[in-house]
Design an enzyme around this catalytic site. Structure first.
Site, PDB file in Angstrom:
ATOM      1  N   LYS A 108     -11.405 -12.452  -4.158  1.00  0.00           N
ATOM      2  CA  LYS A 108     -11.159 -11.803  -5.451  1.00  0.00           C
ATOM      3  C   LYS A 108     -11.159 -10.285  -5.303  1.00  0.00           C
ATOM      4  O   LYS A 108     -10.298  -9.598  -5.862  1.00  0.00           O
ATOM      5  CB  LYS A 108     -12.220 -12.219  -6.472  1.00  0.00           C
ATOM      6  CG  LYS A 108     -12.078 -13.641  -6.969  1.00  0.00           C
ATOM      7  CD  LYS A 108     -13.214 -13.964  -7.926  1.00  0.00           C
ATOM      8  CE  LYS A 108     -13.215 -15.422  -8.336  1.00  0.00           C
ATOM      9  NZ  LYS A 108     -14.374 -15.753  -9.175  1.00  0.00           N
TER      10      LYS A 108
ATOM     11  N   ASN B  70     -11.529 -18.910  -5.701  1.00  0.00           N
ATOM     12  CA  ASN B  70     -12.846 -18.685  -6.308  1.00  0.00           C
ATOM     13  C   ASN B  70     -13.821 -17.943  -5.405  1.00  0.00           C
ATOM     14  O   ASN B  70     -14.957 -17.719  -5.772  1.00  0.00           O
ATOM     15  CB  ASN B  70     -13.452 -20.011  -6.788  1.00  0.00           C
ATOM     16  CG  ASN B  70     -13.667 -20.993  -5.664  1.00  0.00           C
ATOM     17  OD1 ASN B  70     -13.080 -20.861  -4.592  1.00  0.00           O
ATOM     18  ND2 ASN B  70     -14.489 -21.994  -5.895  1.00  0.00           N
ATOM     19  N   CYS B  71     -13.375 -17.533  -4.229  1.00  0.00           N
ATOM     20  CA  CYS B  71     -14.222 -16.776  -3.299  1.00  0.00           C
ATOM     21  C   CYS B  71     -14.322 -15.321  -3.769  1.00  0.00           C
ATOM     22  O   CYS B  71     -13.308 -14.669  -4.026  1.00  0.00           O
ATOM     23  CB  CYS B  71     -13.612 -16.847  -1.900  1.00  0.00           C
ATOM     24  SG  CYS B  71     -14.382 -15.739  -0.709  1.00  0.00           S
ATOM     25  N   ASP B  72     -15.534 -14.801  -3.876  1.00  0.00           N
ATOM     26  CA  ASP B  72     -15.734 -13.426  -4.350  1.00  0.00           C
ATOM     27  C   ASP B  72     -15.056 -12.395  -3.457  1.00  0.00           C
ATOM     28  O   ASP B  72     -14.494 -11.415  -3.954  1.00  0.00           O
ATOM     29  CB  ASP B  72     -17.231 -13.102  -4.463  1.00  0.00           C
ATOM     30  CG  ASP B  72     -17.887 -13.809  -5.632  1.00  0.00           C
ATOM     31  OD1 ASP B  72     -17.171 -14.234  -6.565  1.00  0.00           O
ATOM     32  OD2 ASP B  72     -19.130 -13.948  -5.611  1.00  0.00           O
TER      33      ASP B  72
END
Length: 115
Positions: free
Chosen positions: A13, A8-10
């Protein structure tokens, strides 16, 4: 190639999207679910330095007590804090042929280093 991070880390991603879009096959290692060893952190520290592995800009670091933050003075103390607070690890870390080659995400750096 292995990409270490949390899904879920930008930044993770962005890196994963770039790798996929550029045709790279990789394994994803979610260190929140799969864990990380002190030995692996030592390997990364040898490449990048413990100061870069420890993400002092992130919310996990900022939520640590002043005592915990002040206890980090060298690689060993940084690894001890990181093992207890996995989200404080700078991410993603990309390994190619079993060796750490990239940390975080910078498109130019990825394009220049990955083959």
């Amino acid at each position: 190639m292995t990409v270490y991070g949390i899904p879920n880390c930008d930044t993770v991603k962005k890196a994963r999207t770039w790798l996929t879009d550029n045709g790279f096959d990789y394994e994803f290692h979610d260190f929140k679910k799969q864990g990380i060893t002190a030995g692996k952190l030592q390997e990364w520290c040898a490449v990048f330095g413990w100061e870069k592995i420890l993400n002092k800009k992130g919310t996990t670091w900022k939520k640590l007590s002043a005592e915990q933050q002040e206890s980090v003075k060298d690689e060993a103390s940084a690894i001890a804090v990181l093992l207890g607070n996995l989200s404080a690890i700078k991410r993603p870390v990309v390994e190619q042929d079993g060796k750490a080659v990239l940390i975080s995400f910078d498109e130019e750096q990825y394009a220049g280093l990955l083959k």
